[in-house]
Scaffold this motif. Structure first.
Motif, PDB file in Angstrom:
ATOM      1  N   ARG A 220      40.101  -8.461  72.778  1.00 44.04           N
ATOM      2  CA  ARG A 220      40.580  -9.838  72.887  1.00 44.04           C
ATOM      3  C   ARG A 220      39.785 -10.605  73.951  1.00 44.04           C
ATOM      4  N   ASP A 221      39.497  -9.941  75.060  1.00 44.43           N
ATOM      5  CA  ASP A 221      38.770 -10.594  76.146  1.00 44.43           C
ATOM      6  C   ASP A 221      37.325 -10.865  75.744  1.00 44.43           C
ATOM      7  N   VAL A 222      36.719  -9.877  75.074  1.00 41.92           N
ATOM      8  CA  VAL A 222      35.336 -10.024  74.621  1.00 41.92           C
ATOM      9  C   VAL A 222      35.242 -11.201  73.650  1.00 41.92           C
ATOM     10  N   GLU A 223      36.169 -11.274  72.699  1.00 43.64           N
ATOM     11  CA  GLU A 223      36.138 -12.351  71.712  1.00 43.64           C
ATOM     12  C   GLU A 223      36.320 -13.710  72.359  1.00 43.64           C
ATOM     13  N   PHE A 224      37.205 -13.777  73.359  1.00 43.43           N
ATOM     14  CA  PHE A 224      37.420 -15.049  74.056  1.00 43.43           C
ATOM     15  C   PHE A 224      36.118 -15.512  74.714  1.00 43.43           C
ATOM     16  N   ILE A 225      35.458 -14.601  75.414  1.00 44.54           N
ATOM     17  CA  ILE A 225      34.247 -14.973  76.153  1.00 44.54           C
ATOM     18  C   ILE A 225      33.111 -15.335  75.194  1.00 44.54           C
ATOM     19  N   VAL A 226      32.915 -14.518  74.150  1.00 44.83           N
ATOM     20  CA  VAL A 226      31.842 -14.803  73.193  1.00 44.83           C
ATOM     21  C   VAL A 226      32.066 -16.165  72.545  1.00 44.83           C
ATOM     22  N   SER A 227      33.291 -16.429  72.102  1.00 44.17           N
ATOM     23  CA  SER A 227      33.513 -17.698  71.405  1.00 44.17           C
ATOM     24  C   SER A 227      33.436 -18.880  72.368  1.00 44.17           C
ATOM     25  N   LEU A 228      33.896 -18.714  73.606  1.00 44.91           N
ATOM     26  CA  LEU A 228      33.796 -19.802  74.585  1.00 44.91           C
ATOM     27  C   LEU A 228      32.324 -20.149  74.839  1.00 44.91           C
ATOM     28  N   LEU A 229      31.513 -19.150  75.085  1.00 48.13           N
ATOM     29  CA  LEU A 229      30.108 -19.411  75.410  1.00 48.13           C
ATOM     30  C   LEU A 229      29.348 -19.945  74.202  1.00 48.13           C
TER      31      LEU A 229
ATOM     32  N   LEU B  50      32.379 -10.930  65.440  1.00 48.18           N
ATOM     33  CA  LEU B  50      32.716 -10.714  66.851  1.00 48.18           C
ATOM     34  C   LEU B  50      32.916  -9.242  67.157  1.00 48.18           C
ATOM     35  N   SER B  51      33.322  -8.476  66.157  1.00 43.96           N
ATOM     36  CA  SER B  51      33.635  -7.076  66.410  1.00 43.96           C
ATOM     37  C   SER B  51      32.400  -6.281  66.822  1.00 43.96           C
ATOM     38  N   GLU B  52      31.200  -6.862  66.589  1.00 38.37           N
ATOM     39  CA  GLU B  52      30.014  -6.097  66.967  1.00 38.37           C
ATOM     40  C   GLU B  52      29.838  -6.070  68.485  1.00 38.37           C
ATOM     41  N   TYR B  53      30.576  -6.887  69.187  1.00 36.54           N
ATOM     42  CA  TYR B  53      30.475  -6.891  70.644  1.00 36.54           C
ATOM     43  C   TYR B  53      31.544  -5.967  71.211  1.00 36.54           C
ATOM     44  N   GLU B  54      31.121  -4.782  71.618  1.00 26.99           N
ATOM     45  CA  GLU B  54      32.119  -3.867  72.169  1.00 26.99           C
ATOM     46  C   GLU B  54      32.397  -4.186  73.620  1.00 26.99           C
ATOM     47  N   ASN B  55      31.375  -4.667  74.285  1.00 29.35           N
ATOM     48  CA  ASN B  55      31.595  -5.047  75.674  1.00 29.35           C
ATOM     49  C   ASN B  55      30.590  -6.110  76.102  1.00 29.35           C
ATOM     50  N   ILE B  56      30.931  -6.759  77.184  1.00 28.61           N
ATOM     51  CA  ILE B  56      30.072  -7.791  77.755  1.00 28.61           C
ATOM     52  C   ILE B  56      29.968  -7.487  79.242  1.00 28.61           C
TER      53      ILE B  56
ATOM     54  N   ILE C 257      25.363 -12.201  79.849  1.00 23.19           N
ATOM     55  CA  ILE C 257      24.300 -12.153  78.854  1.00 23.19           C
ATOM     56  C   ILE C 257      24.884 -11.716  77.509  1.00 23.19           C
ATOM     57  N   ILE C 258      24.635 -12.525  76.482  1.00 21.74           N
ATOM     58  CA  ILE C 258      25.070 -12.179  75.127  1.00 21.74           C
ATOM     59  C   ILE C 258      23.872 -12.382  74.218  1.00 21.74           C
ATOM     60  N   ASP C 259      23.507 -11.361  73.486  1.00 27.19           N
ATOM     61  CA  ASP C 259      22.349 -11.459  72.576  1.00 27.19           C
ATOM     62  C   ASP C 259      21.100 -11.971  73.283  1.00 27.19           C
ATOM     63  N   ASP C 260      20.787 -11.439  74.452  1.00 28.05           N
ATOM     64  CA  ASP C 260      19.603 -11.852  75.208  1.00 28.05           C
ATOM     65  C   ASP C 260      19.649 -13.304  75.659  1.00 28.05           C
ATOM     66  N   GLU C 261      20.771 -13.973  75.451  1.00 25.27           N
ATOM     67  CA  GLU C 261      20.924 -15.353  75.921  1.00 25.27           C
ATOM     68  C   GLU C 261      21.660 -15.264  77.256  1.00 25.27           C
ATOM     69  N   VAL C 262      21.121 -15.918  78.285  1.00 29.54           N
ATOM     70  CA  VAL C 262      21.736 -15.828  79.616  1.00 29.54           C
ATOM     71  C   VAL C 262      22.583 -17.067  79.875  1.00 29.54           C
ATOM     72  N   TYR C 263      23.814 -16.833  80.305  1.00 31.76           N
ATOM     73  CA  TYR C 263      24.726 -17.921  80.637  1.00 31.76           C
ATOM     74  C   TYR C 263      25.121 -17.783  82.107  1.00 31.76           C
ATOM     75  N   TYR C 264      25.192 -18.900  82.803  1.00 32.27           N
ATOM     76  CA  TYR C 264      25.674 -18.888  84.186  1.00 32.27           C
ATOM     77  C   TYR C 264      26.930 -19.730  84.274  1.00 32.27           C
ATOM     78  N   LEU C 265      27.940 -19.183  84.913  1.00 31.44           N
ATOM     79  CA  LEU C 265      29.151 -19.960  85.157  1.00 31.44           C
ATOM     80  C   LEU C 265      29.027 -20.601  86.528  1.00 31.44           C
ATOM     81  N   LYS C 266      29.274 -21.900  86.588  1.00 31.95           N
ATOM     82  CA  LYS C 266      29.313 -22.610  87.869  1.00 31.95           C
ATOM     83  C   LYS C 266      30.763 -23.029  88.071  1.00 31.95           C
ATOM     84  N   GLU C 267      31.480 -22.236  88.845  1.00 33.41           N
ATOM     85  CA  GLU C 267      32.910 -22.481  89.013  1.00 33.41           C
ATOM     86  C   GLU C 267      33.191 -23.870  89.555  1.00 33.41           C
TER      87      GLU C 267
END
Length: 127
Positions: free
Chosen positions: A56-65, A33-39, A84-94
């Motif tokens: 902490r926020d980055v890790e939460f989002i990466v692990s949730l998705l 997870l540490s390789e993700y400095e920002n999202i 977008i994480i690792d070229d994978e696109v995620y959409y949140l539908k609130e």
């Protein structure tokens, strides 16, 4: 019996999903997870992009998705955020409390949705 149980527990070909602890272990080895400095999160309603950079926020989002199960059909909700994480696109539908990846969606808990929105709002209000 105790001996057999222990041997069974530590069998290397045991499927990971049987134990959350083991699964989390393999998951962390697989994705440092540490390789993700920002999202970057696009706020589709406001037409702007924010950058999440607290570890902490980055890790939460990466692990949730990454950990969500994308098995549901798409709902009628509006895409409110794009991540977008690792070229994978995620959409949140609130409105549906779901995250879309490809042609499938994952339900997320109220708690996770609220945590995610709180993180996003915190950054949105700073900038």
């Amino acid at each position: 019996p105790q001996h057999l149980y222990r041997r069974h527990l530590f069998q290397p070909d045991e499927p990971y999903k049987n134990s959350r602890g083991v699964k989390m272990g393999s998951w962390f080895m697989k994705y440092e997870l540490s390789e993700y400095e920002n999202i970057k999160v696009e706020l589709l309603m406001d037409g702007k992009t924010i950058e999440i950079d607290k570890k902490r926020d980055v890790e939460f989002i990466v692990s949730l998705l990454r950990d969500s199960k994308y098995i549901n059909e798409l709902c009628d909700g509006i895409n409110t955020h794009k991540i977008i994480i690792d070229d994978e696109v995620y959409y949140l539908k609130e409105s549906c409390k779901e995250i879309q990846k490809g042609k499938k969606q994952a339900k997320i808990s109220d708690e996770d949705l609220n945590s995610l929105l709180k993180i996003i709002n915190d950054y949105d209000n700073v900038k």
